[in-house]
Structure formats: C-alpha cells, structure tokens
Write a protein that holds these residues in place. Structure first.
Motif, PDB file in Angstrom:
ATOM      1  N   SER A   1       1.132  -1.207  -0.333  1.00  0.00           N
ATOM      2  CA  SER A   1      -0.345  -0.177  -0.006  1.00  0.00           C
ATOM      3  C   SER A   1       0.965   1.224   0.184  1.00  0.00           C
ATOM      4  O   SER A   1       0.528   2.215  -1.068  1.00  0.00           O
ATOM      5  CB  SER A   1      -0.921   0.068   1.129  1.00  0.00           C
ATOM      6  N   SER A   2       2.263   1.002   1.042  1.00  0.00           N
ATOM      7  CA  SER A   2       2.918   2.181   1.035  1.00  0.00           C
ATOM      8  C   SER A   2       3.544   2.655  -0.246  1.00  0.00           C
ATOM      9  O   SER A   2       4.177   4.040  -1.023  1.00  0.00           O
ATOM     10  CB  SER A   2       3.785   1.968   1.813  1.00  0.00           C
ATOM     11  N   ALA A   3       4.046   1.419  -0.920  1.00  0.00           N
ATOM     12  CA  ALA A   3       4.600   1.539  -2.182  1.00  0.00           C
ATOM     13  C   ALA A   3       3.860   2.110  -3.544  1.00  0.00           C
ATOM     14  O   ALA A   3       4.127   3.182  -4.044  1.00  0.00           O
ATOM     15  CB  ALA A   3       5.520   0.267  -3.195  1.00  0.00           C
ATOM     16  N   LEU A   4       2.370   1.795  -3.633  1.00  0.00           N
ATOM     17  CA  LEU A   4       1.344   2.415  -4.386  1.00  0.00           C
ATOM     18  C   LEU A   4       0.862   3.586  -4.656  1.00  0.00           C
ATOM     19  O   LEU A   4       0.958   4.418  -5.706  1.00  0.00           O
ATOM     20  CB  LEU A   4       0.121   1.449  -4.429  1.00  0.00           C
ATOM     21  N   THR A   5       0.705   3.394  -2.870  1.00  0.00           N
ATOM     22  CA  THR A   5       0.891   5.539  -2.857  1.00  0.00           C
ATOM     23  C   THR A   5       1.977   6.193  -2.716  1.00  0.00           C
ATOM     24  O   THR A   5       1.601   7.360  -3.172  1.00  0.00           O
ATOM     25  CB  THR A   5       0.403   5.224  -1.158  1.00  0.00           C
ATOM     26  N   LEU A   6       2.968   6.014  -2.628  1.00  0.00           N
ATOM     27  CA  LEU A   6       3.957   7.205  -3.130  1.00  0.00           C
ATOM     28  C   LEU A   6       4.134   7.250  -3.892  1.00  0.00           C
ATOM     29  O   LEU A   6       4.063   8.326  -4.850  1.00  0.00           O
ATOM     30  CB  LEU A   6       5.379   6.154  -2.914  1.00  0.00           C
TER      31      LEU A   6
ATOM     32  N   VAL B   1      12.629  11.748  13.122  1.00  0.00           N
ATOM     33  CA  VAL B   1      13.040  12.109  11.687  1.00  0.00           C
ATOM     34  C   VAL B   1      12.665  12.810  10.248  1.00  0.00           C
ATOM     35  O   VAL B   1      12.829  13.555   9.815  1.00  0.00           O
ATOM     36  CB  VAL B   1      14.511  11.082  11.059  1.00  0.00           C
ATOM     37  N   MET B   2      11.848  11.493  10.228  1.00  0.00           N
ATOM     38  CA  MET B   2      11.253  11.475   8.579  1.00  0.00           C
ATOM     39  C   MET B   2      10.055  12.758   8.983  1.00  0.00           C
ATOM     40  O   MET B   2       9.482  12.899   7.710  1.00  0.00           O
ATOM     41  CB  MET B   2      10.095  10.298   8.394  1.00  0.00           C
TER      42      MET B   2
ATOM     43  N   ARG C   1       4.916   9.630   4.718  1.00  0.00           N
ATOM     44  CA  ARG C   1       4.518   9.430   5.157  1.00  0.00           C
ATOM     45  C   ARG C   1       4.575   7.580   4.799  1.00  0.00           C
ATOM     46  O   ARG C   1       4.806   7.213   5.014  1.00  0.00           O
ATOM     47  CB  ARG C   1       2.380   8.903   5.582  1.00  0.00           C
ATOM     48  N   PRO C   2       4.539   7.100   3.383  1.00  0.00           N
ATOM     49  CA  PRO C   2       4.448   6.207   2.566  1.00  0.00           C
ATOM     50  C   PRO C   2       6.176   6.215   2.542  1.00  0.00           C
ATOM     51  O   PRO C   2       6.444   4.438   3.201  1.00  0.00           O
ATOM     52  CB  PRO C   2       4.268   6.308   1.352  1.00  0.00           C
TER      53      PRO C   2
ATOM     54  N   ALA D   1       9.887   2.288   5.411  1.00  0.00           N
ATOM     55  CA  ALA D   1      11.324   2.174   6.264  1.00  0.00           C
ATOM     56  C   ALA D   1      10.954   1.075   7.558  1.00  0.00           C
ATOM     57  O   ALA D   1      11.801   0.909   8.353  1.00  0.00           O
ATOM     58  CB  ALA D   1      11.724   3.341   6.983  1.00  0.00           C
ATOM     59  N   SER D   2       9.996   2.292   8.686  1.00  0.00           N
ATOM     60  CA  SER D   2       9.556   0.226   9.123  1.00  0.00           C
ATOM     61  C   SER D   2       9.248  -0.008   9.030  1.00  0.00           C
ATOM     62  O   SER D   2       9.782  -1.248  10.043  1.00  0.00           O
ATOM     63  CB  SER D   2       7.976   2.134  10.225  1.00  0.00           C
TER      64      SER D   2
END
Length: 589
Positions: free
Chosen positions: A155-160, A261-262, A303-304, A309-310
C-alpha cells in the motif's frame, strides 16, 4: 548447549532475500484471496488519492465562487469516496488476518512435523527453551508481518507512486522543489534501517537464549534450591537479561528514530513547498485549489517513505525469526530406511551385536568392539560403573543412533534392513527419567499402544503394581495429570511408565534403571510384575542394584565401552572378578 550457540547461528543471516521468498511461498495456497486483497488495496489507495485531489475543484469551483449548493453535493461525493476507501481497507484486513493465520498454522505444522522426525541427537544438543522460542516469539514476528506489514508495504509503495504522479500532474515545478528533501529522507532511512536490522536479528537470537535459560531453571528449580544457588542463577539470568535489554534498546532506538526524523524532514518539505507555492499563486497565477491539493499530497508524501522504512524493520525481524525456524526445518532428519527395508513380523526376539563400535562424537568412541547374543525370551542384564556404555547399547537397538561399524541383528536381520517404525513398534523402553503427558492416567498408559482397550490398560496396570495406587486417585484411571504428573510421587510416575511399556506388548523389552526411583517394597511388587512381563520376551536390563538382576539368564559386565565379563549371577560370583567386587561393595556388612 552453550547459551550463546543460537546467537552465533542467527546474528548474521546470509540469505535474507532467499528466506523472504521462501516465507512468501507459504502464501501460495491463498492466491485467489491475495488477488482480491491486491484489488482492495488499489481501491483504497485510489479513494484516498481521489479524496485529496477533489479539494482542487471544491476550492476553485465551489468555495471561491460561493456555490453552496454545488459544495454540498461535492462534499457528499467526497464522503462517498472516503467511505468506499474505508470499506475496502476493512475487508482487506479481514482477509489478511485470515491468510496470515492460515500461513503461520502451516509454518507451525511444518516445524512440528520436522521436529517429530529429527534424530534424538538434535534434542540432546539444543536447548529446549530456545526451540520453544522458535514456536512462539519467532512465529509471532512472522504472523505480525503477514497479517499487517506486507499489505502496508504494498500500500505504501503504490501510494508513493500515485502521489508522485498526481504531484507532477498538478505542478511539475513544486514537484522538483519537493525533491530537495527526498534524498535526505532516503539517506536517513537507509542509515537507520541498516542499524535497526542488525540489532533486531541480535534481539531475536538473545531472546531465544533467555527463554532457554528460563526453561532450564524452571525444570531444575528443586536442584537450585537444594544447593542454595538462587543467587548464582539470578546473577546468570541478570547477565542474559541485560544482554537482551541492550540488544532490544538499540533495536527500538533505531526503529523509534525513524518516525521523528521523517516527520521533521516532511515538515521542512511542507514549509518550503508552502512558500514556493504561495509565490507561484501570487506571481504565476497558480490556482489556490491546486496549491491546497498539492500541499495535501506533500504532507502525505513523507508518510509512505516513513512507513516503508519502518515496515522494513519489521520484515527484517520476521526474516530473522524465519531463518531460525527454517534452520530447524532444514535440519537433516533421521536417515531414511533403505530401499528394501522390511517390516518385522512373527518376531522370535533373537538379538545379536557383532563387533560394534560407536561414539556420539567421531573422535571419542563409547562402544569398542561390543558383541553379545540374546536368545529368544532371554533376559540380559548390563551392569558396570556409570559411563561404561550400558545405556548407549540400549540406544542402539531402536536406532536412536546408528553404529559406526559392526552389525546388530534381530532374528538374523540387520537393523539397517528393517523399517524404523516396525523396529520401534517391536520394542518398549522404560527409562530412568519418567515422562508423563497432560491427560488422564488411562490416556498416559494407552500411549504405549493407542488401540488398547480399557481392559488391557487395567491389566497392564495390575501387572506392574500400578493398579492399587491408581484406584486410590480422586478419579481413578480418569484422573487428569498435568505438569508431568507433578501430583504423583516419583515412584508412582515410574509405575505408569512401566505400565505404558506393558500395554505395548512388545517382543523386546528395554529397561534402563526402571526401578531406581521405586521404594524397596514397591520394587519387589514391580519385580514380580516385570518377571511376568519379561516372560517370553527378550529383555535387556540396566541396573545398578545388582539384587534386581540375580535371575537374569546372562549378566554382562561392562567397563570402558567393552564387555569384560559374561555369565550368570552364580558363575560371576564364583569367578571373583569385577562383578564379584561390585556385588560385595553393595552387600558388604
């Protein structure tokens, strides 16, 4: 096993990628559900991105012109878009949980199935607590990733990707400005992930050490208290506990650094875009709605990256756990039966060892040219000092270990040519150390032969002098035993173990100090039962109490892995050799 062994094996896994794909192979049985989840992820992302983009027409076409009616309609559309995204996410996580639990069930089953075919040697060399840690902590890490992190990763990869595409569409200039801080984000994430990964692996390994030590101390608590070593074991545990604390602190420190950091880098990015966007709106006519939508995406853009990373940290922890699990699954099982292995039938019980050599380690031999011959129905006693090799001989018969050279036969058939399952079904063994399973008394006795009737269970108990004390238990044969039968005396537990052997109705009986934990009166009763049990069966007895082997057909005296004397009780006493010395030591006034 030394407490540091598991750490050495898992601190630096070398095949993380291979382990990851092997872990993913466990999902192959749910391909159709994974496809549905993929579609739901795309829908939820599309709804989220569309909702942010709708801010542009809402501001430009309805808020600024003051079109209230149209604004209400657009807000309804916006609510519908977000509700669709929420529904997609809800269904997605329901399916993910289902798949995740199915998958870890398969992993546990594979792990347990492999454990059942591992050689006895493996369990002698590995801490039981560390093995338990693989079933619990390591499997839990995998479960967390499969039910949550993997979908979040996709989801994060596609959102990015989606955010980046829409940012370019809205304003290529502001997109370039965004890339001022992106290299810093990726560089920071890379450094943090590298350190976090190292300590997560070390944390999992150290957790296995701690669990192993706790398991040892729980099972050995009486010994600790008897010798007054509470302070010593607390100090040892403190060392292990502090080691785990250090590894965990560092793992959590680097993992916890990711978010702040992010967030700070993302806030910096947001400020820069706001300033540049305002200048573009003032001097280049950039629409306010477009700026609002772009700022929304820029806030979401970090956020993504942060999640990726997390999640990478979580996946690394799961891979470290998976490697520990696959280490067990990949352990060599007991050697397969030879191609022409036979099933024993109509066993007479003639057992012969010919010039057998064996050592648990290649460089140190325990048995040195041992030869013996037991005729059908004979009782053979093995006596000698501790470490002479008596128990090792008994371990050879059911092939818990394979001999280095020589041969062992049953009815003239080499053990190597007999199916292991058939070989072990023909034998029953009673060890000095008792073990009872959680269940009723009846179920524990029936473990010797699962198809035994209640009447056969009771007969076995009567034969071995266990019936009388069982009848005095609160629920008799239906009394529930837990925690290895802790509510029974040591002698009573041994009586149940002997009854278990009796109900198996074996052709060959192996008794390793079977009566050593029984009081003298019970020993006399058991000896009568054992005499009946051994009638018509080839039996091998290890006993330090020489009074229990008087009636053996043959007594073998062992020393340093060799048979040094052989004969009946009376013959060996008459020879006045080693057996005579041992006998006199026990019965001298």
């Amino acid at each position: 096993m030394a407490h540091g062994d598991s750490y050495k094996h898992t601190e630096k896994p070398k095949e993380g990628r291979k382990t990851f794909f092997r872990l993913m192979s466990y999902l192959s049985g749910d391909r159709h559900l994974l496809a549905i989840i993929g579609i739901l992820i795309v829908i939820s992302i599309a709804c989220n991105l569309a909702g942010s983009y709708l801010l542009r027409p809402i501001i430009n076409d309805y808020i600024l012109p003051g079109n209230i009616t149209g604004l209400v309609g657009m807000l309804v559309v916006l609510g519908g878009v977000y509700l669709s995204g929420v529904a997609a996410v809800f269904i997605q996580y329901r399916l993910l949980n289902k798949i995740g639990q199915r998958t870890v069930t398969r992993i546990r089953m594979d792990l347990f199935r492999k454990m059942e075919i591992l050689p006895v040697k493996y369990f002698d060399e590995h801490q039981h607590g560390d093995l338990m840690s693989r079933y619990t902590n390591d499997v839990d890490k995998i479960s967390d990733v499969l039910t949550d992190s993997l979908s979040d990763l996709l989801s994060s990869a596609l959102t990015l990707i989606g955010i980046f595409a829409l940012m370019i569409y809205i304003s290529p200039i502001l997109t370039l400005v965004t890339f001022i801080t992106i290299p810093l984000m990726f560089l920071s994430a890379s450094i943090i992930v590298k350190q976090s990964r190292k300590y997560f692996k070390a944390q999992q390994a150290t957790l296995g050490e701690v669990n192993g030590y706790i398991e040892e101390m729980i099972s050995g608590q009486k010994v600790v208290k008897v010798f007054g070593h509470e302070e010593k074991v607390m100090q040892d545990f403190e060392i292990l506990n502090q080691k785990l604390k250090t590894k965990s602190e560092k793992a959590q420190l680097y993992s916890g650094m990711m978010m702040p950091v992010m967030q700070n880098l993302n806030t910096l990015n947001y400020v820069i875009i706001t300033i540049v966007g305002a200048l573009l709106a003032i001097y280049r006519g950039f629409d306010v709605g477009g700026l609002a939508a772009f700022l929304q995406y820029s806030r979401q853009f970090g956020r993504p990256i942060n999640e990726l990373a997390s999640l990478y940290n979580n996946i690394q922890a799961a891979i470290a756990g998976a490697e520990r699990i696959f280490q067990v699954i990949d352990e060599p099982a007991e050697k397969e039966d030879c191609e022409n292995a036979i099933v024993l039938s109509d066993i007479k019980g003639e057992v012969k060892m010919t010039d057998v050599y064996f050592g648990y380690r290649p460089e140190k031999l325990i048995l040195k040219g041992v030869s013996l011959h037991a005729l059908p129905g004979e009782t053979i006693a093995l006596v000698g000092m501790t470490g002479a090799g008596k128990t090792t001989i008994l371990n050879m018969f059911p092939r818990f270990f394979d001999i280095k050279s020589g041969d062992i036969t049953i009815d003239g058939i080499s053990l190597q040519n007999i199916k292991r399952s058939s070989l072990r079904e023909s034998m029953a063994i009673v060890l000095q150390d008792t073990h009872l399973f959680t269940g009723t008394v009846k179920e524990n006795i029936r473990f010797g032969r699962l198809d035994a009737t209640d009447e056969e269970v009771i007969e076995a108990a009567k034969l071995t002098a266990a019936h009388s004390f069982i009848k005095r238990l609160p629920q008799g044969y239906d009394t529930l035993l837990e925690n290895d039968g802790s509510n029974l005396s040591q002698g009573q537990r041994q009586l149940l173990n002997i009854a278990r052997a009796a109900v198996a109705n074996p052709s060959i009986l192996l008794l390793d100090e079977a009566t050593s934990n029984i009081d003298t009166r019970s020993e006399l009763l058991i000896q009568r039962g054992l005499d009946q049990l051994m009638t018509g069966r080839t039996s091998f007895i290890i006993a330090h109490r020489l009074s229990t082997v008087r009636n053996a057909d043959k007594i073998l005296v062992m020393e340093h892995g060799q048979i040094i004397e052989e004969g009946t009780h009376d013959e060996l006493l008459a020879d006045k050799g080693k057996y005579y010395s041992l006998y006199k030591e026990q019965f001298q006034e």
